[in-house]
Design a protein around this motif. Structure first.
Motif, PDB file in Angstrom:
ATOM      1  N   LYS A  97       0.483  -1.441   0.069  1.00 28.21           N
ATOM      2  CA  LYS A  97      -0.097   0.113   0.166  1.00 28.21           C
ATOM      3  C   LYS A  97       0.579   0.905   0.612  1.00 28.21           C
ATOM      4  O   LYS A  97       0.962   2.256  -0.865  1.00 28.21           O
ATOM      5  N   ALA A  98       1.388   1.140   0.759  1.00 24.85           N
ATOM      6  CA  ALA A  98       2.614   2.580   0.906  1.00 24.85           C
ATOM      7  C   ALA A  98       3.562   2.469  -0.882  1.00 24.85           C
ATOM      8  O   ALA A  98       4.072   3.652  -0.780  1.00 24.85           O
ATOM      9  N   GLY A  99       4.076   1.791  -1.365  1.00 19.56           N
ATOM     10  CA  GLY A  99       4.352   1.090  -2.356  1.00 19.56           C
ATOM     11  C   GLY A  99       6.240   1.649  -2.796  1.00 19.56           C
ATOM     12  O   GLY A  99       6.549   1.770  -0.651  1.00 19.56           O
ATOM     13  N   MET A 100       6.278   2.527  -3.631  1.00 20.18           N
ATOM     14  CA  MET A 100       7.957   3.213  -3.169  1.00 20.18           C
ATOM     15  C   MET A 100       8.262   4.104  -2.560  1.00 20.18           C
ATOM     16  O   MET A 100       8.362   5.317  -3.401  1.00 20.18           O
ATOM     17  N   LEU A 134       2.767  -3.848 -10.525  1.00 19.95           N
ATOM     18  CA  LEU A 134       3.483  -3.892 -11.162  1.00 19.95           C
ATOM     19  C   LEU A 134       4.305  -2.976 -11.161  1.00 19.95           C
ATOM     20  O   LEU A 134       5.394  -3.700 -10.973  1.00 19.95           O
ATOM     21  N   PRO A 135       4.115  -2.105 -11.100  1.00 18.96           N
ATOM     22  CA  PRO A 135       5.134  -0.803 -11.038  1.00 18.96           C
ATOM     23  C   PRO A 135       5.733  -0.638  -9.947  1.00 18.96           C
ATOM     24  O   PRO A 135       6.957  -0.380 -10.178  1.00 18.96           O
ATOM     25  N   LEU A 136       4.637  -1.274  -8.631  1.00 14.55           N
ATOM     26  CA  LEU A 136       6.055  -1.200  -7.597  1.00 14.55           C
ATOM     27  C   LEU A 136       6.937  -2.560  -8.066  1.00 14.55           C
ATOM     28  O   LEU A 136       8.438  -2.335  -7.860  1.00 14.55           O
ATOM     29  N   ASN A 141      12.627  -4.118  -9.072  1.00 10.52           N
ATOM     30  CA  ASN A 141      13.347  -4.818  -9.977  1.00 10.52           C
ATOM     31  C   ASN A 141      14.972  -4.076 -10.790  1.00 10.52           C
ATOM     32  O   ASN A 141      15.856  -4.666 -11.165  1.00 10.52           O
ATOM     33  N   GLU A 142      14.919  -2.854 -11.064  1.00  9.90           N
ATOM     34  CA  GLU A 142      15.615  -1.911 -11.406  1.00  9.90           C
ATOM     35  C   GLU A 142      16.741  -1.574 -10.240  1.00  9.90           C
ATOM     36  O   GLU A 142      17.613  -1.548 -10.136  1.00  9.90           O
ATOM     37  N   LEU A 143      16.496  -2.121  -9.225  1.00 13.48           N
ATOM     38  CA  LEU A 143      17.449  -1.245  -7.525  1.00 13.48           C
ATOM     39  C   LEU A 143      17.900  -2.919  -6.782  1.00 13.48           C
ATOM     40  O   LEU A 143      19.107  -2.944  -6.473  1.00 13.48           O
TER      41      LEU A 143
END
Ligand SMILES: Nc1nc2c(ncn2[C@@H]2O[C@H](COP(=O)(O)OP(=O)(O)O)[C@@H](O)[C@H]2O)c(=O)[nH]1
Ligand SMILES: [Mg+2]
Length: 300
Positions: A97-100, A134-136, A141-143
């Protein structure tokens, strides 16, 4: 080959409030690590021991990772990283819920740089729709590189069976490190202090719980099978002491009553609990106080 047992450490790391302690308690099936809606409830490393068939999973609950200020905070963050460094597997737990958040970004970066086997565990799936994740997942995965990704809810238990089966299979072959029916390595004295601290987190607000620490002074088994526990509650300020004690002692009585009930269940015997509130400015900078709650003194 000790009849093909497996045993390994899996460290749960993440931002404060991701649900690390809730996940650990749920998986172990006992309240080992205290939980509250407030950030930074967990202060030291807590080991949860879990058997899956012939596999022993040693789950390490860690304090949340955040930008530390006080000496206590530095010791907590150091304990979290130590937990991760010693583990066979790092579980990065993220609040879906909090996300990135900035904090999650930083932790994912550090986990990525640590080159340990790492799994991504997206928690609180009950609060989001899968599509929103999905965006999260892409961003994380970029990090860092994740061997596996799971979506779970530590609260509802959703996704946990699959997760647990995968976890067991990922443990390295080797002898069991703890007796099969042990649940934790936390001593009863520390558990008692933690349960009192949990009630303080639940029953007081703003800075009070953060300015408080609890130490068990005596833990005495009595002939009748009950246990007597005397604990000191240290507060940083006189104002906090007044709040903790409450009108005619009503608050500290409530805290004691709720903690006593929890402890009787955990220790499986009657408990007599005595709380003594003491003002002690600067306790969070004192080595002895930090050691009492299972923390090493951090590098200055
Ligand atoms: N809705 C929901 N809440 C959760 C879940 N897991 C944990 N929480 C809540 O999140 C808060 C922080 O949990 P806690 O385990 O103390 O987080 P920690 O700081 O990472 O150890 C508590 O209020 C939990 O009840 C979950 O899967 N779903
Ligand atoms: Mg916690």
């Amino acid at each position: 080959m000790n009849d093909m047992t497996r045993c390994g450490f899996a460290a749960i790391v993440g931002a404060p409030n991701a649900g690390k302690s809730t996940l650990m308690n749920r998986l172990v099936g006992a309240k080992l690590s205290i939980v509250s809606p407030k950030a930074q409830t967990t202060r030291s490393r807590v080991l949860g021991i879990l058997m899956q068939g012939r596999t022993q999973i040693l789950l390490v609950d860690t304090p949340g990772i955040f930008a530390p200020r006080r000496r206590l905070d530095r010791a907590m963050v150091a304990a979290a990283w130590t937990g991760a460094q010693d583990a066979d597997l790092v579980l990065l737990l993220v609040d879906s819920k909090a996300g990135m958040t900035a904090g999650v970004r930083e932790i994912a970066n550090m986990v990525g740089a640590a080159s340990r086997r790492t799994w991504l565990v997206l928690n609180k799936s009950d609060l989001v729709t899968p599509g929103a994740l999905l965006p999260l997942i892409a961003g994380l995965n970029e990090l860092a590189t994740f061997e596996e990704t799971f979506m779970v809810s530590a609260s509802t238990g959703d996704g946990l069976q699959e997760f647990l089966a995968a976890l067991a299979a990922a443990m390295p072959p080797g002898p069991l490190l703890y007796p099969e029916d042990d649940l934790t390595d936390v001593p009863d004295r520390l558990l008692a202090a933690e349960i009192v601290r949990e009630q303080i987190f639940l029953q007081t607000h703003e800075e009070v719980p953060y300015g408080t620490t609890v130490e068990t002074e005596t833990f005495t088994e009595r002939k009748d099978g009950s246990v007597r526990i005397d604990a000191t509650v240290y507060v940083a300020r006189a104002g906090h002491k007044a709040i903790l004690i409450g009108q005619k002692g009503s608050r500290i009585r409530e805290i004691g009553a709720a903690a006593r009930k929890q402890l009787a269940g955990l220790l499986e015997r009657p408990v007599h609990l005595f709380l003594n509130v003491k003002e002690r400015a600067g306790w969070d900078e004192e080595s002895a106080r930090l050691r009492a709650i299972g923390l090493q003194d951090p590098p200055a």
